[in-house]
Design an enzyme around this catalytic site. Structure first.
Site, PDB file in Angstrom:
ATOM      1  N   THR A   1       6.207   7.986  13.504  1.00 49.94           N
ATOM      2  CA  THR A   1       6.246   7.212  14.749  1.00 49.94           C
ATOM      3  C   THR A   1       4.829   7.006  15.283  1.00 49.94           C
ATOM      4  O   THR A   1       4.493   5.927  15.787  1.00 49.94           O
ATOM      5  CB  THR A   1       7.151   7.940  15.770  1.00 49.94           C
ATOM      6  OG1 THR A   1       8.484   7.912  15.236  1.00 49.94           O
ATOM      7  CG2 THR A   1       7.134   7.268  17.130  1.00 49.94           C
TER       8      THR A   1
ATOM      9  N   VAL B   1       1.875   6.801  13.617  1.00 51.70           N
ATOM     10  CA  VAL B   1       1.146   5.744  12.891  1.00 51.70           C
ATOM     11  C   VAL B   1       1.809   4.389  13.148  1.00 51.70           C
ATOM     12  O   VAL B   1       1.132   3.374  13.319  1.00 51.70           O
ATOM     13  CB  VAL B   1       1.060   6.073  11.372  1.00 51.70           C
ATOM     14  CG1 VAL B   1       0.460   4.907  10.603  1.00 51.70           C
ATOM     15  CG2 VAL B   1       0.233   7.331  11.147  1.00 51.70           C
ATOM     16  N   GLY B   2       3.138   4.393  13.228  1.00 48.78           N
ATOM     17  CA  GLY B   2       3.870   3.144  13.500  1.00 48.78           C
ATOM     18  C   GLY B   2       3.443   2.512  14.816  1.00 48.78           C
ATOM     19  O   GLY B   2       3.290   1.290  14.912  1.00 48.78           O
TER      20      GLY B   2
ATOM     21  N   CYS C   1      13.556  11.268   6.729  1.00 49.50           N
ATOM     22  CA  CYS C   1      13.651  10.751   8.096  1.00 49.50           C
ATOM     23  C   CYS C   1      15.069  10.869   8.632  1.00 49.50           C
ATOM     24  O   CYS C   1      15.273  10.934   9.836  1.00 49.50           O
ATOM     25  CB  CYS C   1      13.208   9.296   8.125  1.00 49.50           C
ATOM     26  SG  CYS C   1      14.082   8.288   6.921  1.00 49.50           S
TER      27      CYS C   1
ATOM     28  N   GLU D   1      10.083   1.470  10.303  1.00 48.43           N
ATOM     29  CA  GLU D   1      11.080   2.520  10.033  1.00 48.43           C
ATOM     30  C   GLU D   1      10.356   3.835  10.247  1.00 48.43           C
ATOM     31  O   GLU D   1       9.459   4.186   9.467  1.00 48.43           O
ATOM     32  CB  GLU D   1      11.593   2.422   8.595  1.00 48.43           C
ATOM     33  CG  GLU D   1      12.328   1.137   8.273  1.00 48.43           C
ATOM     34  CD  GLU D   1      13.701   1.042   8.914  1.00 48.43           C
ATOM     35  OE1 GLU D   1      14.139   2.009   9.566  1.00 48.43           O
ATOM     36  OE2 GLU D   1      14.320  -0.021   8.783  1.00 48.43           O
TER      37      GLU D   1
ATOM     38  N   LYS E   1       0.850  -1.193   0.000  1.00 49.15           N
ATOM     39  CA  LYS E   1       0.000   0.000   0.000  1.00 49.15           C
ATOM     40  C   LYS E   1       0.889   1.248   0.000  1.00 49.15           C
ATOM     41  O   LYS E   1       1.482   1.607   1.021  1.00 49.15           O
ATOM     42  CB  LYS E   1      -0.915   0.036   1.234  1.00 49.15           C
ATOM     43  CG  LYS E   1      -1.984   1.107   1.071  1.00 49.15           C
ATOM     44  CD  LYS E   1      -2.403   1.778   2.352  1.00 49.15           C
ATOM     45  CE  LYS E   1      -1.571   2.951   2.748  1.00 49.15           C
ATOM     46  NZ  LYS E   1      -1.589   4.114   1.869  1.00 49.15           N
TER      47      LYS E   1
ATOM     48  N   GLY F   1       7.046   5.136   8.016  1.00 46.94           N
ATOM     49  CA  GLY F   1       6.189   6.313   8.158  1.00 46.94           C
ATOM     50  C   GLY F   1       6.436   6.960   9.499  1.00 46.94           C
ATOM     51  O   GLY F   1       7.505   6.792  10.099  1.00 46.94           O
TER      52      GLY F   1
ATOM     53  N   GLU G   1      10.034  16.260  15.096  1.00 43.68           N
ATOM     54  CA  GLU G   1      10.415  16.095  13.695  1.00 43.68           C
ATOM     55  C   GLU G   1       9.611  17.093  12.861  1.00 43.68           C
ATOM     56  O   GLU G   1       8.382  17.022  12.818  1.00 43.68           O
ATOM     57  CB  GLU G   1      10.112  14.665  13.244  1.00 43.68           C
ATOM     58  CG  GLU G   1      10.562  14.414  11.826  1.00 43.68           C
ATOM     59  CD  GLU G   1      10.253  13.001  11.353  1.00 43.68           C
ATOM     60  OE1 GLU G   1       9.120  12.517  11.574  1.00 43.68           O
ATOM     61  OE2 GLU G   1      11.136  12.385  10.736  1.00 43.68           O
TER      62      GLU G   1
HETATM   63  P1  TAP Z   1       2.486   8.468   7.825  1.00 51.89           P
HETATM   64  O1  TAP Z   1       1.458   9.490   7.907  1.00 51.89           O
HETATM   65  O2  TAP Z   1       2.829   7.682   9.017  1.00 51.89           O
HETATM   66  O3  TAP Z   1       2.068   7.510   6.613  1.00 51.89           O
HETATM   67  C1  TAP Z   1       2.864   6.439   6.212  1.00 51.89           C
HETATM   68  C2  TAP Z   1       1.991   5.391   5.563  1.00 51.89           C
HETATM   69  O4  TAP Z   1       1.102   4.875   6.540  1.00 51.89           O
HETATM   70  C3  TAP Z   1       1.127   5.930   4.436  1.00 51.89           C
HETATM   71  O5  TAP Z   1       1.028   4.970   3.417  1.00 51.89           O
HETATM   72  C4  TAP Z   1      -0.202   6.131   5.133  1.00 51.89           C
HETATM   73  O6  TAP Z   1      -1.301   6.085   4.249  1.00 51.89           O
HETATM   74  C5  TAP Z   1      -0.218   4.930   6.057  1.00 51.89           C
HETATM   75  N1  TAP Z   1      -1.163   5.055   7.180  1.00 51.89           N
HETATM   76  C6  TAP Z   1      -1.677   6.174   7.735  1.00 51.89           C
HETATM   77  N2  TAP Z   1      -2.524   5.867   8.736  1.00 51.89           N
HETATM   78  C7  TAP Z   1      -2.550   4.516   8.821  1.00 51.89           C
HETATM   79  C8  TAP Z   1      -3.239   3.590   9.653  1.00 51.89           C
HETATM   80  N3  TAP Z   1      -4.075   3.998  10.615  1.00 51.89           N
HETATM   81  N4  TAP Z   1      -3.036   2.284   9.464  1.00 51.89           N
HETATM   82  C9  TAP Z   1      -2.187   1.850   8.523  1.00 51.89           C
HETATM   83  N5  TAP Z   1      -1.507   2.677   7.678  1.00 51.89           N
HETATM   84  C10 TAP Z   1      -1.677   4.008   7.835  1.00 51.89           C
HETATM   85  O7  TAP Z   1       3.889   9.073   7.334  1.00 51.89           O
HETATM   86  P2  TAP Z   1       4.150  10.037   6.112  1.00 51.89           P
HETATM   87  O8  TAP Z   1       3.649  11.377   6.484  1.00 51.89           O
HETATM   88  O9  TAP Z   1       3.686   9.409   4.832  1.00 51.89           O
HETATM   89  O10 TAP Z   1       5.736   9.998   6.066  1.00 51.89           O
HETATM   90  C11 TAP Z   1       6.494  10.791   6.873  1.00 51.89           C
HETATM   91  C12 TAP Z   1       7.022  10.022   8.071  1.00 51.89           C
HETATM   92  O11 TAP Z   1       7.689   8.853   7.648  1.00 51.89           O
HETATM   93  C13 TAP Z   1       8.032  10.812   8.844  1.00 51.89           C
HETATM   94  O12 TAP Z   1       7.819  10.678  10.219  1.00 51.89           O
HETATM   95  C14 TAP Z   1       9.345  10.170   8.451  1.00 51.89           C
HETATM   96  O13 TAP Z   1      10.388  10.352   9.370  1.00 51.89           O
HETATM   97  C15 TAP Z   1       8.960   8.760   8.275  1.00 51.89           C
HETATM   98  N6  TAP Z   1       9.925   8.096   7.421  1.00 51.89           N
HETATM   99  C16 TAP Z   1      10.773   7.206   7.977  1.00 51.89           C
HETATM  100  C17 TAP Z   1      11.706   6.584   7.192  1.00 51.89           C
HETATM  101  C18 TAP Z   1      12.646   5.595   7.791  1.00 51.89           C
HETATM  102  S1  TAP Z   1      13.369   4.621   6.766  1.00 51.89           S
HETATM  103  N7  TAP Z   1      12.847   5.524   9.075  1.00 51.89           N
HETATM  104  C19 TAP Z   1      11.786   6.862   5.840  1.00 51.89           C
HETATM  105  C20 TAP Z   1      10.906   7.780   5.308  1.00 51.89           C
HETATM  106  C21 TAP Z   1       9.956   8.375   6.120  1.00 51.89           C
HETATM  107  P3  TAP Z   1      -1.892   7.394   3.523  1.00 51.89           P
HETATM  108  O14 TAP Z   1      -0.924   8.484   3.716  1.00 51.89           O
HETATM  109  O15 TAP Z   1      -2.013   6.968   2.129  1.00 51.89           O
HETATM  110  O16 TAP Z   1      -3.209   7.657   4.157  1.00 51.89           O
END
Ligand code: TAP
Length: 455
Positions: free
Chosen positions: A209, A211-212, A263, A229, A154, A207, A356
């Protein structure tokens, strides 16, 4: 059927309409992946390796097309997008080479022979973010396929386009139907369904922390394996005995690459007091020279933010009374632009140093000596990446051992290589991706005892 209007952040225009998956589409994708698993698992390793090499070749053939798509959809400079898509192909090639090296052990025991096997888990659910859409997907998809699992991926709803292409390219390259399934849809629906689905053996998530943490809770219901991650707030520690010019010229790219939506962003720039003025002078020159603009312009080094909502969040870290020491340029008009911004001096207790930001805002934090450097660097809930700049090798290694972080560079700001492990300490995550051991995270260990001297 509902659709996702995919927006180009540099223009705010709709660049594509994509069918939006719902929970029933996730169920169907999991069924396809489950049905494809026995044959994929039974395939000889050499044949599976050949298919992954074919996929890497196909990705190389489509390199420019995918780079442009990623640059437009995620708003990243085309040069960066080319680097990422290059890494995607490299990742598939690396794990294609690993298929035949995934081995178990033999263990000396009394009365027989004991051996372990690395068994595939089955259907793996993958949930990925919008900041590095295809490359982060590849860090999961390539080792999981190499270890003989099937996949439901997804992608983030904001940036689903290259993942959708990946599914088509994989089929054209000869991957059997059902082995890789992409379901673009909202996380709260499709992501959640994957997390709860009883036929999904593991969730590999990248994604935030927040949501993780929800995913870890949801996965507990079916005892799913999980790798996470997550976010970061990494320190870039510059000692006064470093090459200050080099450290200062490199620092902006360690925060502002990908518009700070990284990240690994070293967004806490810690500078030893005696070097502070020289560092800030060189930093200012570099930040002010950064070209922010059209992602498809070859000379652009920073694009827009991903969305209007995200720009508002980033702006909240720069209120009117913020200590703005350096502000770069950004285009006006349409597009989610935000100028590269340096706050200085900042205390490690300030919000800009604790949360962050995920945008082009860096906090400069002065410090005195090694002990304070370690204390401040570790005074965070995160532990993903970081850097140390010094000409004193022993001090560099003492610091490297003392800082609680998963990935650290000395006299460099690089973070990620396909062949080395990547992941976080503390609330930056759980598990590691990339490197020689990543395939093992998509396997279960089976122990088999063969009695040779009676039972
Ligand atoms: P999130 O909002 O956490 O979204 C990540 C993914 O999770 C998206 O596909 C999102 O779907 C999905 N998601 C959202 N709510 C969910 C739920 N309740 N159940 C299951 N899946 C759900 O993060 P983002 O804003 O896309 O990315 C930014 C974050 O990612 C930052 O905190 C960044 O530090 C972190 N990140 C970490 C790394 C590593 S490798 N540590 C690398 C890149 C990014 P939709 O958005 O499609 O709704």
């Amino acid at each position: 059927m509902s659709t996702i209007s995919v927006i180009e952040p540099a223009t705010e225009e709709v660049m594509a309409e994509v069918s939006e998956a719902g929970a029933e589409d996730v169920d169907a994708a999991v069924s396809r992946a489950k049905a494809a698993f026995p044959a994929w698992r039974a395939m000889g390793p050499a044949d599976r390796s050949k298919l992954l090499h074919a996929l890497a070749d196909a990705l190389t053939d489509k390199h420019e097309e995918l780079s442009v798509l990623e640059a437009r959809n995620a708003g990243k400079p085309i040069a960066n997008a080319r680097g990422e898509i290059g890494m995607v192909a490299e990742c598939f090639r690396y794990y294609a080479g690993g298929v035949e090296r995934l081995t178990g052990k033999t263990i000396p025991v009394a009365g027989g022979v004991d051996m372990t096997f690395r068994e595939p888990m089955g259907v793996i659910g993958m949930i990925t973010p919008w900041n590095f859409p295809l490359v982060i997907a590849s860090w999961k998809v390539a080792p999981a396929l190499a270890a003989a699992n099937t996949i439901v991926l997804k992608p983030a709803a904001l940036t689903p386009l290259t993942a959708i292409e990946l599914e088509k390219i994989a089929l054209d390259a000869g991957l059997p139907e059902g082995v890789l399934n992409v379901v673009p849809g909202p996380g709260s629906v499709c992501g959640q369904r994957l997390v709860e689905h009883p036929d999904v053996a593991k969730i590999a998530f990248t994604g935030s922390t927040e949501v993780g943490a929800g995913i870890a809770r949801g996965a507990a219901g079916t005892i799913k394996r999980v790798t996470l991650e997550l976010g970061g707030k990494s320190a870039n520690v510059v000692f006064a005995d470093a090459d200050i010019e080099q450290a200062a010229r490199s620092a902006p790219f360690a925060v502002f690459d990908n518009s700070g939506q990284d990240c690994c962003a070293r967004s806490r720039i810690m500078v030893e007091r005696p070097a502070l003025d020289d560092f800030l002078a060189a930093l200012k020159e570099t930040v002010e020279a950064m070209k922010v603009g059209d992602p498809l312009d070859e000379t652009t080094v920073m694009g827009p933010l991903i969305s209007a909502g995200h720009r508002e969040t980033v702006a909240s870290f720069v209120p009117d009374d913020a200590p703005v020491a350096i502000r770069g340029s950004a285009p006006g008009g349409r597009g989610y632009w935000f100028p590269p911004t340096v706050l200085s001096p900042v205390s490690n207790d300030d919000r800009a140093a604790r949360e962050e930001i995920f945008g082009p805002v860096a906090a400069v934090i002065p410090f005195e000596g090694e002990d304070e450097a370690v204390r401040l660097a570790n005074d965070t809930i995160y532990g993903l990446s970081g850097s140390i700049w010094t000409r004193d090798g022993a001090k560099a290694l003492r610091m490297a051992r003392a800082i609680d972080t998963g990935v650290l560079s000395i006299n460099s700001n690089s973070s990620v290589r396909v062949s080395t492990p990547f992941g976080g300490f503390k609330q930056s995550g759980m598990g590691r991706e990339l490197g020689p051991d990543a395939m093992e995270h998509y396997t279960e260990v089976k122990n088999v005892y063969y009695a040779t001297e009676g039972s």
